[in-house]
Design a protein around this motif. Structure first.
Motif, PDB file in Angstrom:
ATOM      1  N   GLU A  96       0.825  -1.211   0.000  1.00 55.25           N
ATOM      2  CA  GLU A  96       0.000   0.000   0.000  1.00 55.25           C
ATOM      3  C   GLU A  96       0.858   1.260   0.000  1.00 55.25           C
ATOM      4  OE1 GLU A  96      -0.313  -2.518   2.036  1.00 55.25           O
ATOM      5  OE2 GLU A  96      -2.267  -3.397   1.536  1.00 55.25           O
TER       6      GLU A  96
ATOM      7  N   LEU B  37       2.361   1.654  -3.513  1.00 54.00           N
ATOM      8  CA  LEU B  37       1.286   2.067  -4.414  1.00 54.00           C
ATOM      9  C   LEU B  37       1.011   3.555  -4.277  1.00 54.00           C
ATOM     10  CD1 LEU B  37      -0.932   1.258  -6.431  1.00 54.00           C
ATOM     11  CD2 LEU B  37      -2.415   0.766  -4.462  1.00 54.00           C
TER      12      LEU B  37
ATOM     13  N   GLU C 295       0.955  -7.935  -8.346  1.00 50.49           N
ATOM     14  CA  GLU C 295      -0.113  -7.373  -7.526  1.00 50.49           C
ATOM     15  C   GLU C 295      -0.101  -5.851  -7.577  1.00 50.49           C
ATOM     16  OE1 GLU C 295      -1.860  -7.575  -2.940  1.00 50.49           O
ATOM     17  OE2 GLU C 295      -0.064  -8.705  -3.480  1.00 50.49           O
TER      18      GLU C 295
ATOM     19  N   SER D  43      -1.502  -4.629 -10.888  1.00 49.38           N
ATOM     20  CA  SER D  43      -2.955  -4.785 -10.947  1.00 49.38           C
ATOM     21  C   SER D  43      -3.668  -3.678 -10.182  1.00 49.38           C
ATOM     22  CB  SER D  43      -3.347  -6.152 -10.383  1.00 49.38           C
ATOM     23  OG  SER D  43      -4.743  -6.309 -10.368  1.00 49.38           O
ATOM     24  N   GLU D  44      -3.162  -3.353  -8.989  1.00 47.54           N
ATOM     25  CA  GLU D  44      -3.803  -2.325  -8.170  1.00 47.54           C
ATOM     26  C   GLU D  44      -3.614  -0.934  -8.773  1.00 47.54           C
ATOM     27  OE1 GLU D  44      -5.788  -3.192  -5.746  1.00 47.54           O
ATOM     28  OE2 GLU D  44      -5.236  -5.265  -6.159  1.00 47.54           O
TER      29      GLU D  44
ATOM     30  N   LYS E 188      -5.989  -0.173 -11.676  1.00 42.84           N
ATOM     31  CA  LYS E 188      -7.354   0.203 -11.280  1.00 42.84           C
ATOM     32  C   LYS E 188      -7.459   1.706 -11.063  1.00 42.84           C
ATOM     33  CE  LYS E 188      -8.059  -4.166  -8.807  1.00 42.84           C
ATOM     34  NZ  LYS E 188      -8.231  -4.782  -7.448  1.00 42.84           N
TER      35      LYS E 188
END
Length: 606
Positions: free
Chosen positions: A45, A48, A73, A76-77, A80
């Motif tokens: 997190e 990101l 991962e 992918s996040e 979005k």
């Protein structure tokens, strides 16, 4: 346009040479790329958020076996949140089976396959052209089409909408795989490889590398074809010219960096190249910098052995991949190695007491069953390198081993690091035993904390593999495997194990463990069975005072069964050892030891 190149390292002390090289090459060709480095220990997190706040227009990731699941991962996040941002990946973990990877990871726009410097530079041209095309969209469609046709008339056979023109541009870039607008996957031919001298030096600013390992390459490719290694895929061996290497090494030497780790796959595969570099670092030694090399020991020539034998202790360290001592296995994995020459070279280097040697062994290789692997382990352990790394076969995409996995009956993990769990030769139960040995090896041998103790215990065993296995079973049966133990407590654990195996020499193991404890650091606490230091305090204090060492950072203790080299001796007169922590061995970092006889102690303290 903001292009962000991102690396996710395994540890903070690591740096990613690939992203620095990519960035430097792009900069030399007029493209500014920003770089970000994190580790797999960071919260996803947090990374990101940091990437999102940088607002990249294009996002790139460097992918390896240790970070690929993390990267997938993260991609992918991020997709979005910013679906309009193209995401490209590169590195050994994504350079093979690219169509499958793109289908399984729809957030990824494309893949850079293999060597990436020139590929990324051409992609940067492409990204900038795309940005210009996007700016055209502020005009009406007819003006857009007119400008696009005029701008690309010489190169385009036909006109089309914006996506068609973008795809036509991508078709001209070698070394990439990407998803077309219709959902199909395009795979371009691999590109030709760069001459090494065309790669710019990427360490001009060392501020980014404080407290981190610096990686350096003077060659790319490998002359050998080991079936488990991806280096065997690239058969073109290329070298950086020696004058250029000397200039760059001098930069590190002048900056007094702690360590430079060469990533050349087989550093000494070309005699003149290796000799030139070793001579240079010897002649320009600053007394601080350590250089790490991965070599083939059986290729070491007499003049090379003579040269390195006279180097400052700690100037270089050698990593030697032996992998197995089973001739059938060596042949099957297409490895070129003369085992007797390996033994000769390792022993010759060891005799010099000036070079740290790190030997590698791999479990799970073809034609090596559980019993034969034990022999390989014992053979390599008998050489007593400073480090013995027991690794496990990894079935890497693109390797010969991957292509022949079914033939060998390899059962391996589907997710990274793709380690073998069993094969036609080794069962899963047996691999678990080997893993237990590996854990004991790391804790007690590779840590350097129990070498004297192990040297005594080895005398009780015909097989050191069995020694570590028995120790592992003892840990497991007593519930010690899942707990963290400080050094003193671990000393108490291994004494109990030795006392159960060899009760007649319990006092010898006690002394060996005390020697191991104090040769590394002055311990603030002592094992429960250790002699009370207050009983000798008057004697030791008087000796230290008589020699002006009462304020010296040291420790003085009596031994009956251990000599100053940490070897077992047949009792006799006691010896006092003065462990001097202000003076240490430059190779092992162990305290310097002064031997004091009982008569000298009595004479000084009378």
């Amino acid at each position: 346009m903001k292009i962000l190149l991102t690396a996710i390292n395994a540890k903070y002390i690591h740096s990613n040479l690939a992203v620095y090289s990519l960035q430097a090459y792009a900069a030399a060709h007029g493209h500014k790329i920003e770089r970000a480095e994190y580790t797999i220990n960071n919260q996803l997190e947090d990374i990101l958020e940091k990437i999102y706040r940088q607002k990249p227009d294009v996002l790139l990731f460097s992918c390896y076996i240790w970070n690929i699941e993390y990267v997938k991962e993260l991609v992918s996040e991020f997709h979005k949140l910013r679906p309009e941002v193209p995401i490209w990946v590169g590195g050994p973990e994504v350079s093979f089976e690219t169509e499958r990877f793109l289908r399984e990871n729809p957030a990824v726009t494309g893949i850079m396959m293999g060597e990436g410097e020139r590929t990324l530079t051409e992609l940067c041209d492409y990204f900038e052209q795309c940005e210009q095309d996007t700016q055209f969209t502020t005009k009406n469609r007819e003006e857009v089409q007119t400008e696009l046709v005029r701008a690309h008339a010489e190169n385009e056979k036909r006109t089309g909408d914006l996506s068609e023109i973008k795809e036509k541009r991508l078709e001209k870039i070698d070394g990439i795989s990407y998803r077309r607008s219709d959902g199909t996957v395009a795979i371009q031919p691999l590109r030709s490889l760069l001459p090494m001298d065309e790669l710019p030096f990427c360490y001009a600013n060392l501020k980014d590398f404080e407290h981190r390992i610096i990686y350096y390459e003077s060659s790319r490719g490998c002359p050998f074809s080991c079936s488990y290694c991806l280096s065997s895929v690239d058969k073109k061996l290329r070298f950086r010219s020696l004058p250029l290497v000397y200039k760059e090494l001098q930069f590190f030497i002048d900056a007094k960096v702690p360590q430079v780790k060469f990533v050349d796959r087989t550093f000494n595969c070309q005699h003149e190249h290796a000799m030139g570099i070793w001579k240079y670092i010897k002649e320009h030694d600053n007394g601080i910098t350590n250089f790490h090399f991965e070599i083939s020991a059986d290729l070491l020539r007499e003049d090379e052995l003579e040269l390195i034998s006279d180097m400052r202790p700690g100037l270089i360290q050698l990593e030697i991949g032996v992998q197995s001592t089973n001739g059938d296995t060596i042949r099957e994995i297409h490895r070129t190695m003369r085992l007797e020459e390996v033994y000769r070279a390792v022993n010759r280097v060891k005799a010099g007491k000036n070079i740290h040697q790190h030997l590698d062994l791999i479990a799970g290789l073809p034609f090596e069953d559980y019993q034969r692997f034990q022999q390989s382990f014992n053979d390599i352990y008998a050489l007593h390198p400073q480090q013995l790394q027991l690794g496990f076969l990894k079935v890497l995409k693109g390797s010969y081993m991957y292509e022949h996995a079914q033939e060998y009956g390899l059962v391996y993990r589907s997710r990274p690091p793709y380690e073998v769990m069993s094969s036609k030769w080794v069962s899963y139960d047996e691999m678990l035993e080997i893993r237990l040995v590996e854990e004991m090896l790391e804790l007690h041998y590779n840590s350097g904390q129990f070498l004297t103790y192990l040297a005594v215990l080895e005398q009780k065993y015909d097989s050191v593999f069995q020694l570590f296995l028995d120790m592992g079973h003892y840990y497991r049966s007593n519930g010690y495997l899942d707990c963290n133990h400080n050094r003193v407590h671990r000393t108490e654990i291994v004494l109990d194990f030795a006392a159960a195996v060899d009760p007649e020499r319990k006092d010898v193991y006690q002394e060996a463990l005390m020697f191991d404890l104090y040769k590394i650091e002055k311990s603030k606490s002592r094992p429960v069975w250790a002699r009370d230091l207050s009983l000798d305090k008057k004697k030791t204090s008087r000796y230290l005072r008589a020699h002006g060492m009462e304020k010296k950072y040291c420790h003085l203790e009596r031994f009956y069964w251990i000599d100053e080299e940490g070897q077992y001796r047949q009792g006799g007169e006691p010896l006092w050892f003065l462990f001097d922590y202000e003076t240490r061995d430059s190779l092992t970092n162990e305290a310097a030891i002064t031997v004091i006889t009982e008569a000298q102690m009595e004479g000084e303290t009378a």
